[in-house]
Write a protein that holds these residues in place. Structure first.
Motif, PDB file in Angstrom:
ATOM      1  N   SER A 139      14.002 -40.473 106.495  1.00  0.00           N
ATOM      2  CA  SER A 139      14.080 -39.071 106.119  1.00  0.00           C
ATOM      3  C   SER A 139      12.696 -38.435 106.186  1.00  0.00           C
ATOM      4  N   ALA A 140      12.609 -37.261 106.819  1.00  0.00           N
ATOM      5  CA  ALA A 140      11.333 -36.555 106.900  1.00  0.00           C
ATOM      6  C   ALA A 140      10.819 -36.198 105.515  1.00  0.00           C
ATOM      7  N   ILE A 141      11.727 -35.851 104.603  1.00  0.00           N
ATOM      8  CA  ILE A 141      11.314 -35.501 103.247  1.00  0.00           C
ATOM      9  C   ILE A 141      10.802 -36.735 102.517  1.00  0.00           C
ATOM     10  N   ARG A 142      11.521 -37.855 102.638  1.00  0.00           N
ATOM     11  CA  ARG A 142      11.058 -39.092 102.003  1.00  0.00           C
ATOM     12  C   ARG A 142       9.691 -39.501 102.548  1.00  0.00           C
ATOM     13  N   LYS A 143       9.532 -39.440 103.865  1.00  0.00           N
ATOM     14  CA  LYS A 143       8.248 -39.824 104.470  1.00  0.00           C
ATOM     15  C   LYS A 143       7.118 -38.939 103.949  1.00  0.00           C
ATOM     16  N   GLU A 144       7.424 -37.655 103.756  1.00  0.00           N
ATOM     17  CA  GLU A 144       6.410 -36.721 103.265  1.00  0.00           C
ATOM     18  C   GLU A 144       5.925 -37.129 101.875  1.00  0.00           C
ATOM     19  N   TRP A 145       6.871 -37.449 100.985  1.00  0.00           N
ATOM     20  CA  TRP A 145       6.502 -37.839  99.628  1.00  0.00           C
ATOM     21  C   TRP A 145       5.867 -39.227  99.600  1.00  0.00           C
ATOM     22  N   ASN A 146       6.480 -40.184 100.276  1.00  0.00           N
ATOM     23  CA  ASN A 146       5.912 -41.527 100.295  1.00  0.00           C
ATOM     24  C   ASN A 146       4.532 -41.546 100.941  1.00  0.00           C
ATOM     25  N   GLY A 147       4.321 -40.665 101.922  1.00  0.00           N
ATOM     26  CA  GLY A 147       3.010 -40.573 102.551  1.00  0.00           C
ATOM     27  C   GLY A 147       1.922 -40.131 101.598  1.00  0.00           C
ATOM     28  N   LYS A 148       2.294 -39.462 100.515  1.00  0.00           N
ATOM     29  CA  LYS A 148       1.344 -39.063  99.482  1.00  0.00           C
ATOM     30  C   LYS A 148       1.309 -40.080  98.343  1.00  0.00           C
ATOM     31  N   GLY A 149       2.026 -41.199  98.556  1.00  0.00           N
ATOM     32  CA  GLY A 149       2.030 -42.251  97.550  1.00  0.00           C
ATOM     33  C   GLY A 149       2.947 -41.994  96.383  1.00  0.00           C
ATOM     34  N   ILE A 150       3.962 -41.113  96.563  1.00  0.00           N
ATOM     35  CA  ILE A 150       4.865 -40.799  95.463  1.00  0.00           C
ATOM     36  C   ILE A 150       6.323 -40.979  95.878  1.00  0.00           C
ATOM     37  N   GLU A 151       7.130 -41.318  94.905  1.00  0.00           N
ATOM     38  CA  GLU A 151       8.552 -41.593  95.098  1.00  0.00           C
ATOM     39  C   GLU A 151       9.373 -40.528  94.376  1.00  0.00           C
ATOM     40  N   PRO A 152      10.110 -39.671  95.111  1.00  0.00           N
ATOM     41  CA  PRO A 152      10.951 -38.671  94.436  1.00  0.00           C
ATOM     42  C   PRO A 152      12.183 -39.336  93.832  1.00  0.00           C
ATOM     43  N   LEU A 153      12.481 -38.979  92.591  1.00  0.00           N
ATOM     44  CA  LEU A 153      13.603 -39.598  91.883  1.00  0.00           C
ATOM     45  C   LEU A 153      14.760 -38.624  91.670  1.00  0.00           C
ATOM     46  N   SER A 154      14.451 -37.413  91.236  1.00  0.00           N
ATOM     47  CA  SER A 154      15.506 -36.468  90.871  1.00  0.00           C
ATOM     48  C   SER A 154      15.019 -35.055  91.148  1.00  0.00           C
ATOM     49  N   TRP A 155      15.903 -34.231  91.717  1.00  0.00           N
ATOM     50  CA  TRP A 155      15.521 -32.879  92.104  1.00  0.00           C
ATOM     51  C   TRP A 155      15.924 -31.875  91.033  1.00  0.00           C
ATOM     52  N   GLN A 156      15.018 -30.936  90.751  1.00  0.00           N
ATOM     53  CA  GLN A 156      15.292 -29.857  89.796  1.00  0.00           C
ATOM     54  C   GLN A 156      15.262 -28.528  90.561  1.00  0.00           C
ATOM     55  N   ASP A 327       5.766 -24.178 111.309  1.00  0.00           N
ATOM     56  CA  ASP A 327       4.906 -24.946 110.396  1.00  0.00           C
ATOM     57  C   ASP A 327       5.297 -26.421 110.392  1.00  0.00           C
ATOM     58  N   ALA A 328       6.604 -26.679 110.396  1.00  0.00           N
ATOM     59  CA  ALA A 328       7.086 -28.058 110.400  1.00  0.00           C
ATOM     60  C   ALA A 328       6.644 -28.777 111.673  1.00  0.00           C
ATOM     61  N   GLU A 329       6.768 -28.107 112.811  1.00  0.00           N
ATOM     62  CA  GLU A 329       6.373 -28.728 114.079  1.00  0.00           C
ATOM     63  C   GLU A 329       4.886 -29.075 114.065  1.00  0.00           C
ATOM     64  N   LYS A 330       4.055 -28.184 113.499  1.00  0.00           N
ATOM     65  CA  LYS A 330       2.615 -28.454 113.411  1.00  0.00           C
ATOM     66  C   LYS A 330       2.330 -29.688 112.569  1.00  0.00           C
ATOM     67  N   ALA A 331       3.188 -29.918 111.588  1.00  0.00           N
ATOM     68  CA  ALA A 331       3.016 -31.079 110.707  1.00  0.00           C
ATOM     69  C   ALA A 331       3.673 -32.337 111.262  1.00  0.00           C
ATOM     70  N   GLY A 332       4.214 -32.244 112.489  1.00  0.00           N
ATOM     71  CA  GLY A 332       4.844 -33.406 113.106  1.00  0.00           C
ATOM     72  C   GLY A 332       6.268 -33.642 112.685  1.00  0.00           C
ATOM     73  N   VAL A 333       6.914 -32.609 112.119  1.00  0.00           N
ATOM     74  CA  VAL A 333       8.306 -32.708 111.676  1.00  0.00           C
ATOM     75  C   VAL A 333       9.180 -31.921 112.645  1.00  0.00           C
ATOM     76  N   ASP A 334      10.310 -32.497 113.019  1.00  0.00           N
ATOM     77  CA  ASP A 334      11.264 -31.794 113.877  1.00  0.00           C
ATOM     78  C   ASP A 334      11.995 -30.761 113.021  1.00  0.00           C
ATOM     79  N   GLY A 335      11.452 -29.561 112.978  1.00  0.00           N
ATOM     80  CA  GLY A 335      11.965 -28.540 112.082  1.00  0.00           C
ATOM     81  C   GLY A 335      13.396 -28.136 112.367  1.00  0.00           C
ATOM     82  N   LYS A 336      13.741 -27.986 113.633  1.00  0.00           N
ATOM     83  CA  LYS A 336      15.098 -27.567 113.977  1.00  0.00           C
ATOM     84  C   LYS A 336      16.119 -28.616 113.552  1.00  0.00           C
ATOM     85  N   ALA A 337      15.776 -29.881 113.767  1.00  0.00           N
ATOM     86  CA  ALA A 337      16.694 -30.950 113.373  1.00  0.00           C
ATOM     87  C   ALA A 337      16.814 -31.033 111.856  1.00  0.00           C
TER      88      ALA A 337
END
Length: 366
Positions: A139-156, A327-337
């Motif tokens: 997941s692009a979102i998981r990779k983003e958080w894990n890349g910062k050394g953090i694990e998302p648990l629950s969304w508010q 912005d997503a494409e610049k960050a290496g994320v496939d924004g459209k997908a």
């Protein structure tokens, strides 16, 4: 190795059995596995998010039989919003709510797909959709958080398209020239409608409206109005249909997460899976309180007509979405997908919460 939510659901009964044994003194941790974790949040425990997070903490303590407990720091008494990620990394805090809007648009660009307007205002569905999306290891979102050394648990998430103003706003034309506190993608919506978005700290909103420095605020959820005393200075509350405004998440550092026992992680994931429904249960109480405060102050609530929502979407939606994709494409994320995946996940999740209603509409209907 991190444990995914899918795996959690498949072995939760084993986890709970092990937890019960541990709480009764039989194998599976005992004192050696006991943990006291420092928790931090930037606003009050009595806020809608604070109540949901307090429930999460209580449930984890109860379901681990007291094996995991929390020292709780509310109202930014431990760390400021922009310090939470580094605080998790350097051990100043063990578990905290992360607010991506505190870190700039491109720091959490994949996560901020939830800020793209005119997709959904159904906040429990958005919470559930994001939880589903981060289950995938790629997941692009998981990779983003894990890349910062953090694990998302629950969304508010909360329905954030509320416009709180000193004068009535009946349609898009009334937005022109208004000075409105707003941040993130919602500010781009205002700019497209010829309003003037102004960045202010949350604590400065009330005083700025009271002194006439701004005409209102856009994006603070309706459920927060009463606790923030907004009806004292802003009388009119309008749902614009723009959707949710932020995607906050309860998180731990990856190292801290992996230092827990597997049973402890299973319990946290189980409680996290129940959070969207819990938020949907908690939020109406706060919506009712905000509605009562607005009515007692002589204020009004309203909802843009379908035509006004469509006009606002025509003015702002396409350009803002294209900007986020770029912005997503610049960050290496496939924004459209990713935005296609998000739309699909939200559509599926909305079927779980078919009774969702904009709080402004419920208040206006009495």
């Amino acid at each position: 190795m991190s444990v995914t939510r899918s795996r959690a659901l498949s072995i939760v009964s084993v986890a709970l059995g092990a937890t019960l044994l541990a709480s009764c003194g039989g194998g599976g941790g005992g004192d050696e596995g006991s943990r006291t974790l420092m928790f931090a949040y930037v606003t009050s425990e009595s806020s809608p998010h604070g109540q949901a997070l307090s429930w999460w903490l209580d449930e984890v303590e109860a379901r681990t039989g007291g094996e995991v407990t929390f020292e709780r720091y509310w109202d930014a008494t431990l760390l400021k919003p922009e310090e939470m990620v580094n605080g998790l990394g350097d051990g100043r805090v063990d578990i905290a709510q992360i607010q991506p809007t505190s870190y700039g648009a491109n720091e959490f660009v994949a996560t901020n797909v939830a800020e793209v307007p005119f997709i959904s205002s159904n906040f429990p569905a958005v919470s559930a959709a994001l939880a589903t999306m981060v289950e995938a290891p790629d997941s692009a979102i998981r990779k983003e958080w894990n890349g910062k050394g953090i694990e998302p648990l629950s969304w508010q998430i909360t329905a954030g398209g509320t416009l709180s103003t000193t004068e009535p706003v009946d349609g898009v034309d009334d937005l022109a020239g208004l000075r409105l506190r707003s941040i993130g993608r919602p500010a781009e919506v205002l700019a497209a409608a010829e309003a003037s978005p102004i960045q202010l700290a949350a604590g400065d909103i009330y005083g700025s409206i009271d002194r006439g420095l701004i005409d209102g605020v856009f994006g603070v959820p309706f459920s927060f109005a009463e606790s923030l005393k907004f009806p004292e200075v802003a009388s009119h509350y309008t749902a614009t249909g723009t959707g949710v405004s932020t995607a906050n998440a309860l998180a731990m550092s990856v190292d801290g997460w992996e230092s827990l026992t597997e049973e402890q992680r299973m319990v946290m994931l189980e409680v996290s899976a129940e959070m969207p429904a819990k938020q949907a249960e908690i939020e109406p109480t706060f919506n009712d309180a905000s509605c009562a405060a607005i009515q007692e102050s002589g204020g009004t609530t309203s909802v843009f007509s379908d035509e006004e929502m469509a006009e606002l979407a025509d003015l702002a939606g396409g350009d803002i979405e294209a900007g986020w994709v770029a912005d997503a494409e610049k960050a290496g994320v496939d924004g459209k997908a990713l935005i296609a995946e998000y739309r699909e996940a939200v559509g599926v999740a909305e079927e779980q919460f078919p009774d969702f209603e904009l709080p402004e509409a419920a208040c206006a209907a009495g």
